[in-house]
Each structure stands twice: as C-alpha cells, then as structure tokens.
Design an enzyme around this catalytic site. Structure first.
Site, PDB file in Angstrom:
ATOM      1  N   GLN A 151       0.861  -1.180   0.000  1.00 34.63           N
ATOM      2  CA  GLN A 151       0.000   0.000   0.000  1.00 34.63           C
ATOM      3  C   GLN A 151       0.903   1.238   0.000  1.00 34.63           C
ATOM      4  OE1 GLN A 151      -3.220  -0.729  -0.208  1.00 34.63           O
ATOM      5  NE2 GLN A 151      -2.787  -2.916   0.110  1.00 34.63           N
ATOM      6  N   HIS A 152       0.318   2.393  -0.315  1.00 40.19           N
ATOM      7  CA  HIS A 152       1.098   3.632  -0.326  1.00 40.19           C
ATOM      8  C   HIS A 152       1.494   4.023   1.096  1.00 40.19           C
ATOM      9  CE1 HIS A 152       0.609   4.370  -4.585  1.00 40.19           C
ATOM     10  NE2 HIS A 152      -0.694   4.218  -4.487  1.00 40.19           N
ATOM     11  N   ALA A 153       2.654   4.648   1.222  1.00 45.61           N
ATOM     12  CA  ALA A 153       3.122   5.112   2.526  1.00 45.61           C
ATOM     13  C   ALA A 153       2.151   6.151   3.073  1.00 45.61           C
ATOM     14  CB  ALA A 153       4.524   5.702   2.400  1.00 45.61           C
ATOM     15  N   ASP A 173       4.566   2.731  -4.027  1.00 42.08           N
ATOM     16  CA  ASP A 173       4.997   4.078  -4.426  1.00 42.08           C
ATOM     17  C   ASP A 173       5.934   4.068  -5.622  1.00 42.08           C
ATOM     18  OD1 ASP A 173       3.582   5.225  -2.302  1.00 42.08           O
ATOM     19  OD2 ASP A 173       5.242   4.875  -0.923  1.00 42.08           O
TER      20      ASP A 173
END
Length: 626
Positions: free
Chosen positions: A259-261, A270
């Site tokens: 998942q995105h930071a 990312d």
C-alpha cells in the site's frame, strides 16, 4: 472457563491473605509470593484466552490489567507517525482491593507502537512506557503492578503470533513452480523428437500438411532487423511496472508494504507511478527520433501529441470512481485531478518541448570535440534550462508561498502530526494551491495520511505542484532515451551512462533526505512528489532499465516474458483492470478475513488474468494505441 477464572481468583486471594498473616520465615513468605504470582499469571492468561474476539489480518489482541489503587490510562502512538500526539487506547478504573480491573482491545500490527501508562491526574510523566512491534494474531497481556512503591509494567505473551509472511512464501513457491513448468514444457516442445512425434500423431489422425512458402532470405533478415529495432527492455520495464500496479491496486494481498506510505517514506506501491512517468520520457525520445527519421514534419508530431494528450485526459476525466450506490452523478463532488490526467499533461509538456529541440540525425553529433563525453546534455541544453526553470518555480512555490494558518514551507501531513500544531495544513502549499484552484470538493478526499495522522483536510496526490515534478521525472526518462539514441552503437557506454546517472541521482537524494525518512531537508514523499522522491525513483529507474537492457537487448538471456505482453498493451490493461476490478473473477466476497491467504490469492489471480489477456492480444497482434 468462568468457573476456572473464579477459582484462580479465589486462590489468589487466599495466598495473598496467608502471606500477610503468616509469622514464619522470610523463605515461606517468598514461596507464598511466588505461588501467588504464578496464580496471578494463570488467571490473566486464562482471562485473555477466554476473550471471544475474532482477529483480522494485521491485528493483535492486548489485555491490560490494572492492579493499582488508582485509575490509569494507556496512550499509544505508531512509530511511523512522525511527531504525533499520543492517542488514548483505553482507560482502566482502580483495582478493587486485590481484584484487578482489565480491558481488552484490538491493535494494529503494521508498525511498531509506543505505549505510555499514566496515572489519573498525572498527565506529564508516564509511570512506565515501552515500544514493541506486535505480531499478527498474537494475544498479549499488560500487567500494571506496584512493587515497593514502584510501578512496573509486565508484558506477557498469552498466544504466540502467526507468521504473516507465510502466505507470501507459499505464493512465491507456487509462482516459481508454474514458471518452471512453463519453461520445461516449452523446452520439451522445442525438441526435435517432440516435433517428430507430433507430426506422426497428426499423420495418424489424418491431418494434411501444407508446404510452407519459402521466404526469401533478405526478407527474413529485414524482419529480424525490424524486430530488433524495438527496445524490448523498455516494453518489459513498462509491463513490469503495470503488472505491479495492477497487483497493488487490487489490494496487494492486504500487506501494508504493498500500500502507499501514509506520508513520508517509500513502499512498493509508491514505485509504479514514477516508473511509468520515467518510461513516458524514454518512449518520447525513441518514438520522436524514429518519426523524424521517417520524414515526419514537426507540425505532424504536434498534432499527434495533442491528440494523444486529449485522449489521455478525456479518459481520466470521464473515468470516475462512480457507481449506482453513490447516487445521482453530480459535479459537486467530481474529482478533477487524476492519474491519467497527470500522465497526459506530463506527456504533453515533455513531448511539446522535445518536438522543438529534438535532433533528426544524431550521427553527426558523434565527434571528438570537448563536448563528446557529455553530448547527450550539451546538444539539448535548451531543454535543461526549461526543466531547471520549472523545478525552481516548484521549489519557490513550495517553500516561499504564504499559506494561511500554516508555517511557510510546511511539508507535513497536518492532523496530529507535528504535535497537533497545524491540523489543517495537510500538504502545505501543494494542498493550498489545489484547494484554491479546484475547490475542496473536486480533489481527493481520502489521502493516505487520513487514518494514521487523523487528518480532516482533502489532499490530492495528483495535484499541481506534484505534476511539475512529474515532468522533471519524465525528463529523467527522456535523458535515458537520448543516451540510448546517441550511444546506440556501443551498449557498454549506454550501461556506463545509466550507472553514472543512477549514482548521481542517488547522491542528490541522500543529501536531500540526510539518509533518513523524516529528518531531511526534503523527505521522500509520494503524495507531494517531492524532489527527493523523484531523484530516488530516477536512481532506481536508471538501474532497473539498465539491468533489463543488458539482460534482454544486449545478452538476449531473457525475452521479457511475461511482462512484455502487458507492456505492449498498457492502456488496454490499465483501463480494463480499473473498470472490471470490482467484478468476478477479479473480486469476490472474501470469507476468511483472519489471514492474507485468500486476499493474496484473489489479487494474484486478478493480476494473472490480465497478463493472460495481454498475451492473447499479443498473439492476435492487437495493440491498443492512442
């Protein structure tokens, strides 16, 4: 279970009473105290196991026991949350005599957590604190006790955590077996004896063979040359990025690193968008050089890039995350920025610039002048001036633009970050410009920092300032394309230049970040598309493209399968996976929420289906282009 707990508590009462009343030696009191401690642990252990709470993946269970005669409060904060305010976890009333009070809560196991225990009325110094990364599905006991006037906190493991990486290992071994079986089958079918056997079987089945027409040798050679002119490593790089994008968009098996930071930092998710932007730049250099050699006029290139830009932006604008459950479609909440809009605008600016400064014949640039070693830079000096000007504008707006209610140059997420001083300053100047230009209702309302930092402000990761840095990122890809064109007769020089650029970008990123996640001058931030973010990803892009170029186009060790197939139909796969992502077989109602197995299987299956579809389209010679 309740009867067992009751008897353990009664036994504990009796042992403690006996310890207070007995007049014998210290050893006897010590023995009674040890037995009482064992009974206390068994009672807490049994109480924790008696809790009927079903845990999902990335969750653990904590049972806190308060043995103090004062109420206590447990506060926590995630170590990934930078300079965040402590958040309340639970409040426990005072113990009733020898009977402790307890409470059970579910916590996240994605990041390490820091806990503080405060007594009622003492809001400054915690009586005890600790930091720990809790394991998935683990059951933990926190026992707060007083010994000789000193408060101590004991951390006990009631149930060992499960190995959350095991599903990934199983998936990796399964994919490795499938890959091995595929290449083994292909090898067997290439054997002469296999061809002979198949031919005999077809004869027995009455299959009539037709003589294949002889193809002139010169036509075969021309076909091979045409095939080799295409940079297969670039298609493979594009396909690899797209495959990873499909996987993380479908959920990434529920793993946090897919998942995105939340704000600063870098995860696998990312990487994919910047790689795509880098590839756009490389493709522009190669495609425009080829068209100019074929006699295309620059005005024709302008018409072509204008059409492609309009189509990309149109798809992005009308490609809304909308369904019947959202109610009537309204302009009041429609999001204006988006992924395809950013890609389209980035492509437009970069391609328009390169149309007017590209060179139709780079062979004449190969000289022994002083600039020969850096001719990929010197020949295109006007482009460097334009890109430098764009980056200066971006940095000036980021660090000098006054934002009402926020410190100038603020790069934080707002919310509870920075000790809650700037709750409405999410993204600083970048967020302010987007809200001023588009309005709060027309940008993304669920940024990745919303959950961890408790933000309330909308913020769009595809905003205006980030798009400027997206153009700079694409220019790095354009530079890679120029290197390939200028040094195409010497692959070793191409690889050497790629390595130099990778090291240079890595050094810039290290200086900007001070080799830390949050403490640098400009932290790595995908939401802001910060300068350190694009230099870091440019470093990775040069390395990865160089590696693929050497393996695929130079040594011919690998044909790019299976990533080359979606790489040659990227628009079709991207739009298709987004439109059909919520339908079976790409998605179904998950029954087992307690582990990553079913989620990982679902996302890998959906990704594999799109690879298979792109392979079929490749065999049918269908390539969707705009």
């Amino acid at each position: 279970m309740q009867i067992i707990i009751k008897h353990l508590v009664l036994l504990l009462y009796g042992l403690l009473y006996l310890k207070q009343r007995v007049q014998s030696s210290v050893n006897v009191k010590m023995a009674i105290g040890i037995i009482a401690s064992i009974v206390l642990f068994l009672s807490e252990y049994t109480l924790c196991h008696s809790t009927a709470i079903e845990l999902r993946y990335d969750e653990a269970l904590i049972t806190a026991n308060n043995h103090l005669l004062e109420p206590i409060t447990l506060l926590y904060i995630s170590d990934y949350c930078y300079k965040c305010l402590l958040q309340p976890l639970m409040a426990l009333p005072a113990a009733q005599g020898l009977r402790s009070t307890n409470k059970t809560v579910v916590i996240s196991t994605q990041f390490a957590l820091t806990f503080h225990v405060l007594k009622e009325g003492e809001n400054e110094e915690p009586v005890c604190s600790w930091t720990q990364l809790y394991g998935e599905h683990g059951h933990y006991i926190i026992s707060v006790q007083s010994s000789n006037g000193t408060v101590q906190c004991y951390n006990l493991v009631s149930r060992s955590p499960s190995n959350y990486l095991l599903p990934l290992l199983v998936a990796f071994i399964s994919l490795l077996c499938i890959w091995g079986l595929y290449y083994l089958t292909a090898y067997v079918f290439r054997l002469a004896c296999t061809h002979k056997l198949l031919k005999e079987l077809k004869k027995k089945m009455g299959y009539e063979f037709k003589d294949e027409p002889d193809v002139p040798i010169n036509e075969r050679q021309n076909a091979e040359v045409a095939k080799q002119r295409r940079l297969l490593s670039l298609d493979t790089f594009r396909g690899f990025s797209l495959t990873l994008m499909v996987f993380v968009n479908y959920g990434g098996g529920g793993y946090w690193f897919f998942q995105h930071a939340p704000w600063n930092g870098l995860t696998v998710a990312d990487l994919v968008m910047p790689w795509f932007v880098f590839i756009i730049g490389t493709s522009v250099a190669l495609a425009f050089s080829s068209m100019l050699k074929r006699g295309f006029h620059r005005s024709q290139l302008v018409r072509k890039l204008t059409w492609r830009t309009c189509v990309l932006i149109a798809i992005g604008v009308f490609f809304l995350k909308y369904g019947p459950a959202d109610g009537p479609l309204s302009w009041r909440w429609a999001r204006i920025p988006g992924v395809l809009q950013r890609l389209g605008f980035t492509y437009c600016v970069l391609a328009l610039m390169h149309v007017y400064f590209s060179k139709p014949n780079l062979d004449s640039m190969e000289s022994h002048q002083w600039s020969a070693a850096v001719r990929d830079i010197v020949v295109y000096w006007p482009e460097w001036i334009i890109i430098a000007a764009l980056e200066i504008v971006s940095l000036c707006l980021t660090f000098l633009l006054p934002v009402p209610g926020c410190p100038t140059g603020y790069l934080g997420p707002g919310g509870i970050g920075d000790y809650g001083l700037y709750p409405n300053c999410t993204g600083g100047a970048a967020g302010y410009i987007d809200k001023w230009l588009f309005g709060p209702s027309h940008i993304y309302n669920y940024p990745t920092c919303k959950e961890l930092y408790k933000t309330t402000q909308p913020f769009d990761p595809e905003g205006i300032l980030g798009t400027i840095n997206s153009i700079v990122m694409a220019f790095s890809g354009l530079q890679a394309g120029k290197i390939i064109l200028i040094y195409r007769k010497s692959p070793n020089k191409i690889l050497c230049r790629f390595l130099i650029w990778s090291i240079l970008m890595g050094i810039i990123a290290a200086i900007l970040t001070k080799c830390t996640r949050d403490e640098g001058f400009i932290p790595i931030n995908k939401n802001l598309w910060s300068l350190s973010f694009i230099t870091t990803l440019s470093c990775f892009s040069f390395l990865l493209l160089g590696l693929m170029f050497y393996v695929i186009d130079v040594r011919h060790w690998w044909g790019g399968q299976p990533f080359i197939y979606p790489g040659m139909n990227s628009i079709f796969v991207y739009v298709g996976h987004s439109l059909l992502g919520s339908y079976f077989p790409f998605n179904w109602e998950v029954k087992n929420w307690t582990s990553h197995y079913e989620f990982l299987a679902q996302d890998l299956l959906g990704t594999s289906i799109w690879i298979l579809v792109s392979y079929i389209l490749y065999r049918k010679k269908f390539f969707l282009k705009i």
